[in-house]
Design a protein around this motif. Structure first.
Motif, PDB file in Angstrom:
ATOM      1  N   SER A  86       1.283  -1.261  -0.285  1.00 50.33           N
ATOM      2  CA  SER A  86       0.003  -0.103  -0.036  1.00 50.33           C
ATOM      3  C   SER A  86       0.788   1.233   0.423  1.00 50.33           C
TER       4      SER A  86
ATOM      5  N   LEU B 186       0.356   3.873   3.300  1.00 46.73           N
ATOM      6  CA  LEU B 186       0.348   2.953   4.574  1.00 46.73           C
ATOM      7  C   LEU B 186       2.769   3.535   3.951  1.00 46.73           C
TER       8      LEU B 186
ATOM      9  N   SER C 183      -0.200  12.504   4.054  1.00 48.49           N
ATOM     10  CA  SER C 183      -0.182  11.196   3.396  1.00 48.49           C
ATOM     11  C   SER C 183      -1.301  10.327   3.866  1.00 48.49           C
TER      12      SER C 183
ATOM     13  N   TYR D 277     -16.843   7.627   3.665  1.00 46.69           N
ATOM     14  CA  TYR D 277     -16.788   8.694   3.203  1.00 46.69           C
ATOM     15  C   TYR D 277     -18.130   8.859   3.254  1.00 46.69           C
TER      16      TYR D 277
ATOM     17  N   TYR E  46      -9.129  14.575   1.096  1.00 41.11           N
ATOM     18  CA  TYR E  46      -8.345  14.808   0.192  1.00 41.11           C
ATOM     19  C   TYR E  46      -8.204  15.898  -0.356  1.00 41.11           C
TER      20      TYR E  46
HETATM   21  N1  GLU Z   1      -7.890   5.326   3.347  1.00 41.30           N
HETATM   22  C1  GLU Z   1      -6.377   5.952   3.770  1.00 41.30           C
HETATM   23  C2  GLU Z   1      -5.407   5.787   2.954  1.00 41.30           C
HETATM   24  O1  GLU Z   1      -6.356   6.077   1.682  1.00 41.30           O
HETATM   25  C3  GLU Z   1      -6.012   4.608   4.879  1.00 41.30           C
HETATM   26  C4  GLU Z   1      -4.486   3.735   4.219  1.00 41.30           C
HETATM   27  C5  GLU Z   1      -4.643   2.495   3.392  1.00 41.30           C
HETATM   28  O2  GLU Z   1      -5.342   1.411   4.927  1.00 41.30           O
HETATM   29  O3  GLU Z   1      -3.928   2.283   2.464  1.00 41.30           O
HETATM   30  O4  GLU Z   1      -4.522   6.931   3.044  1.00 41.30           O
END
Ligand code: GLU
Ligand code: PMP
Length: 405
Positions: free
Chosen positions: A25, A28, A48, A217, A335
């Protein structure tokens, strides 16, 4: 004997085919980098990861503590405790007007797990899933893990990054099985209008597609908007839609790991069976916390939403004032997904990709954003505004300075 002697660990631990193309990810990964820099004493502004910065409301934490004291620390039914499934069904019915039963709800270890379950339960090798880009980082990887193929459909900033029905229709093949929609959107913050979703629903009905509606959301919307649940838009959608949601964003509970699917009962049963073999139940204590979130006072949601709207005003105002930067109207979520193509076109410092731009921003200005390429939209970057106004203002100063440099 000779063969065992020459074998190395890497031979026996070679990765399965499904792992070879799996990307970690990106959101992350960037958050982990920012945290490591901060731990090393660097003054990093981490914008981020998409994670509300508010503490989990106190009454929710108290319910979890009470659950521990009451010994609610054992296995629960795999699909969740009856009271929580009931509360999810009641909350959804109250807000959408669609009656659902607790048997249609499966509670999982976060909405990411809910998505994984839905893909695993529905998709066969070679099935195609239409995913509008920019898309949330995990969609493509989770679809590929199920053996299916994500068909990424580019959308345009001029259309506010919304998928148009004619583009969806043009992408259909005999293998198209599913449409994945996320509104309010991660990563763009864009909220589809009911009539826009309705037009996509018409195509889904015509083409007999299953739909995953990621509505995590849906309560974080601005300027008095409402984000209608997808199945409310046309008759017949209830029978083909899996609604995905959870407590992570609405109640600032990302670490508790509770999400859910709402879908027709036979599919819910299959998802429950899958989960019973994969992970058993989600954390019992977290389920009691989520129950308190759904059944307790809701003022905390409105309060957080007001704070996000103020931050949206700050961020959208500052970003649009930077020459060359473009972004769509942010109607919800937290975002800002902005276009940096004019900066990249200048090619300064040899920077020509969003990933290189984010690297340089982190290195020079210590601001962590996520490259648009991770969301299938090169030439853009995502900034999370789930941070204090002071942090956002300082981050925006640094971004503006970097773009100006
Ligand atoms: N939804 C969040 C993001 O896009 C959490 C991170 C994830 O779960 O990848 O930053
Ligand atoms: N869908 C979207 C669009 C998200 O942004 C997130 C947050 N990472 C999820 C699903 C998964 O949320 P959770 O923390 O409940 O796994």
């Amino acid at each position: 004997m000779a063969t065992t002697a020459t074998r190395t660990t890497t031979d026996c631990l070679h990765l399965a085919r499904r792992m070879r193309a799996l990307e970690p990810s990106a959101t992350l990964a960037m958050a982990a980098r920012a945290q490591a820099l901060a731990a090393a004493g660097v003054d990093v502004i981490d914008l981020s990861v998409g994670e509300p910065d508010f503490p989990t409301p106190a009454h929710i934490c108290a319910a979890a503590e009470a659950a521990i004291r009451a010994g609610k620390t054992k296995y629960t039914p795999a699909a969740g405790i009856p009271a929580l499934r009931q509360a999810v069904a009641a909350d959804y019915a109250r807000r959408s007007g669609i009656a659902v039963t607790p048997a249609q709800v499966v509670v999982s270890n976060g909405a990411k797990h809910s998505l994984h379950n839905a893909f695993m339960a529905l998709l066969d090798e070679g099935d195609e899933v239409v995913v509008p880009a920019p898309y949330w980082v995990s969609y493509g990887e989770l679809i590929k893990l199920s053996g299916a193929k994500p068909v990424l459909l580019e959308t345009r900033i001029e259309d506010d990054f919304k998928l148009r029905p004619e583009a969806l229709r043009a992408a259909l093949t005999p293998r198209t099985r599913m449409l994945l929609l996320c509104s309010p959107s991660n990563p763009t913050g864009v909220v589809y209008a009911p009539e826009e979703l309705g037009a996509l629903a018409d195509v889904a009905l015509e083409a007999d597609l299953a739909v995953i509606a990621d509505e995590i959301y849906d309560q974080l919307v601005f300027d008095g908007r409402r984000s209608p649940s997808f199945p409310t838009l046309r008759p017949g959608l209830v029978d083909r839609t899996v609604v995905v949601a959870g407590v992570s964003k609405t109640y600032s509970m990302t670490g508790w790991r509770i999400g859910w699917t709402i879908c027709p009962e036979p599919l819910a049963k299959a998802i429950g069976n899958l989960q019973s073999q994969e992970t058993s139940n989600p954390s019992s204590v977290s389920q009691h916390a989520a129950l308190a979130a759904l059944t307790g006072p809701q003022e905390c949601v409105a309060e957080m939403c007001r704070a996000f709207q103020k931050r949206r005003d700050l961020v959208a105002g500052r970003l649009t004032a930077i020459p060359g930067v473009r972004l769509p109207e942010i109607g919800g979520a937290f975002y800002a997904f902005f276009d940096i193509r004019s900066a990249l076109a200048r090619g300064r410092g040899g920077i020509s990709t969003s990933a290189a731009w984010c690297e340089a921003l982190l290195e020079k200005e210590h601001v962590a954003l996520v490259a648009g390429s991770a969301f299938g939209a090169e030439g853009h970057v995502r900034m999370s505004f789930a941070a204090s106004e002071e942090k956002l203002a300082a981050g925006l100063d640094r971004i503006a300075r970097f773009l100006d440099a």
